[in-house]
Design an enzyme around this catalytic site. Structure first.
Site, PDB file in Angstrom:
ATOM      1  N   SER A 153       0.858  -1.185   0.000  1.00  0.00           N
ATOM      2  CA  SER A 153       0.000   0.000   0.000  1.00  0.00           C
ATOM      3  C   SER A 153       0.891   1.230   0.000  1.00  0.00           C
ATOM      4  CB  SER A 153      -0.911   0.004   1.222  1.00  0.00           C
ATOM      5  OG  SER A 153      -0.154   0.364   2.365  1.00  0.00           O
ATOM      6  N   LYS A 154       0.259   2.353  -0.125  1.00  0.00           N
ATOM      7  CA  LYS A 154       0.964   3.625  -0.229  1.00  0.00           C
ATOM      8  C   LYS A 154       1.953   3.847   0.924  1.00  0.00           C
ATOM      9  CE  LYS A 154       1.536   7.093  -2.664  1.00  0.00           C
ATOM     10  NZ  LYS A 154       2.200   6.963  -3.902  1.00  0.00           N
ATOM     11  N   ARG A 155       1.624   3.277   2.077  1.00  0.00           N
ATOM     12  CA  ARG A 155       2.518   3.552   3.217  1.00  0.00           C
ATOM     13  C   ARG A 155       3.874   2.863   3.057  1.00  0.00           C
ATOM     14  NH1 ARG A 155       2.094  -1.114   6.429  1.00  0.00           N
ATOM     15  NH2 ARG A 155       0.279  -2.037   5.479  1.00  0.00           N
ATOM     16  N   HIS A 156       4.003   1.938   2.103  1.00  0.00           N
ATOM     17  CA  HIS A 156       5.296   1.314   1.846  1.00  0.00           C
ATOM     18  C   HIS A 156       6.181   2.161   0.944  1.00  0.00           C
ATOM     19  CE1 HIS A 156       2.955  -2.419   2.869  1.00  0.00           C
ATOM     20  NE2 HIS A 156       4.005  -2.526   3.654  1.00  0.00           N
ATOM     21  N   GLY A 157       5.692   3.351   0.571  1.00  0.00           N
ATOM     22  CA  GLY A 157       6.462   4.182  -0.344  1.00  0.00           C
ATOM     23  C   GLY A 157       5.849   4.112  -1.723  1.00  0.00           C
TER      24      GLY A 157
END
Ligand code: GLU
Length: 460
Positions: free
Chosen positions: A235-239
């Site tokens: 997801s976006k939180r992984h970069g």
């Protein structure tokens, strides 16, 4: 004789190209190209509310950037709605589908009375047609099993009594997604469907349509989704999750192809390979069953290797493309001529294109060289004096690396200092920065006149 391979990438145009989608496209492309087959593109734009032309363009741009060329024109799924309806009606005719007149309220009531069971339409075996508003449902087998012989997951079995008679055509005559996919894949001659394993249950339903039509099923290969560095669903939180973000970070497309190929596929222990090798090696057997994890360290390593392997012309092309994509001006003749002598040195070290440009900064700037704060500290009066002496000592034509080094040493030693003490101000004068290639390499790349002029600018 086996059929010629036909693969496809079938994105829904609802956003940019994710790296998961890019990897799916890459696998299909590699498989087609490695087997002398075709790689087709279908835009699954039946969801009119969510599909946009901008998203289609963004996806095509992403594929172009990644270097995945497709055969023929992209197919619009929406444009084929008549054909989807035609096949649904054919299935009515051959008894593999039926008109269902159940209203949403009736279906809800049935579900309430039969919890945890797939809906069974009372219209499956009736032949009366009370009115013109109906959906067309597949008359799916109720007994036995549907087995998907998946090239990655092995045999995956679904109990038919767990699958309802899915809707093929809605009451407004529009096809459902599941039906459209099968009709399109059949008409496009697709032989191999390589896609994310979030589509595995869809495959069971889709297989039922193939079987009902008497069409040969394609080979299914469902690949585990990509996970983030922590092993959780990406997801976006992984970069960065959009392919364009990787392009903007300056990873060359060929490095991304290599890296994405390794996300979920392996050929022995090979981590670094060329496009030719990837095409030759890629096969469905090499796709793993465990989700691949993003690994930015590995990406840097792969990227650095590809940069080091590029010839100068290729590298200059990549740099030009990178600058254009980032709204930076094209490199001028003079910049390129200063860059050329040092390219082979720079490409050994740089992991990304902007990192290489950063090291090449000295070759891209014009006089007067502006020093950053840290570099400016190296220009004390003693240092300026040494630059002046060095300038005087280098007014000859014998500009070799040894000669330059010797001259710098002699000047420094006359002040009781080591080479490092003159290298620092020299670096500032030439590049205005503290992290650069070696001062002598910079001097040689700039050429005598330009290098001496920069020294004189700072000499005391
Ligand atoms: N349009 C689907 C998606 O973007 C892919 C369908 C398929 O590959 O069969 O997830």
């Amino acid at each position: 004789m086996t059929d010629a391979v036909v693969t496809r990438f079938a994105p829904s145009p609802t956003g940019y190209l994710h790296i998961g989608g890019a990897r799916t496209a890459l696998f299909n492309w590699l498989y087609a190209r490695g087997n002398g087959g075709k790689f087709l593109l279908r835009i699954e734009d039946t969801d009119r509310a969510r599909s946009t032309p901008e998203a289609t363009e963004a996806i095509l741009d992403g594929l172009r950037w990644l270097g995945l060329d497709w055969d023929g024109e992209p197919v619009s799924q929406y444009a084929r709605a008549d054909r989807h309806a035609e096949i649904a009606h054919q299935m009515l005719g051959n008894g593999h589908a039926y008109r269902c007149y159940a209203s949403p309220d009736e279906i809800a009531a049935w579900r309430e009375a039969n919890p945890n069971r797939p809906f069974q339409s009372p219209w499956r075996d009736r032949s009366d047609h009370p009115h013109a508003r109906y959906v067309i449902r597949l008359k799916a087998p109720r007994d036995g099993e549907t087995v998907i012989a998946d090239a990655v997951q092995g045999d995956v079995t679904f109990r038919n009594d767990q699958l309802d008679d899915m809707v093929l055509l809605r009451s407004d005559g529009s096809p459902t997604y599941m039906h459209a996919v099968v009709v399109d894949d059949h008409d496009m001659g697709v032989t191999h469907i390589i896609r994310g394993d979030d589509h595995l249950t869809n495959a069971a339903r889709q297989a039922q349509i193939y079987d009902a039509m008497g069409w040969k099923r394609p080979v299914f290969a469902h690949i585990p989704l990509i996970h983030g560095t922590d092993g959780k669903k990406l997801s976006k939180r992984h970069g960065a999750v959009g392919l364009h973000e990787y392009a903007a970070m300056g990873y060359p497309a060929r490095a991304m192809r290599n890296y994405l190929a390794r996300l979920g596929w392996a050929h022995g222990d090979d981590e670094l390979f060329t496009d030719e090798q990837a095409r030759e090696w890629f096969d469905l057997d090499g796709i793993g069953r465990a989700p691949a994890r993003l690994d930015f360290k590995k990406l840097e390593h792969v990227s650095g290797w590809h940069i080091s392997q590029m010839d100068d012309a290729d590298l200059l092309d990549e740099l030009a493309a990178y600058r254009a994509a980032n709204d930076q001006p094209a490199l001028s003749e003079i910049q390129i001529s200063r860059l050329r002598p040092i390219l082979s040195l720079l490409k050994e070290k740089a992991k990304t294109l902007p990192a290489l440009l950063e090291q090449a900064h000295f070759a891209l700037i014009e006089r007067p060289v502006e020093a950053d704060e840290k570099a400016a500290k190296n220009l004390d009066p003693v240092s300026r004096g040494m630059l002046s002496e060095l300038t005087a000592a280098l007014q000859h034509d014998n500009w070799t690396r040894d000669e330059l080094e010797q001259a710098a040493k002699t000047v420094a030693e006359a002040h009781g200092l080591g080479l490092g003490k003159i290298a620092a101000p020299l670096r500032t004068a030439l590049a205005g920065k503290t992290s650069t290639p070696s001062v002598f390499d910079m001097m040689l790349a700039l050429g005598r006149d330009e290098a001496l002029a920069r020294l004189e600018d700072q000499a005391g």
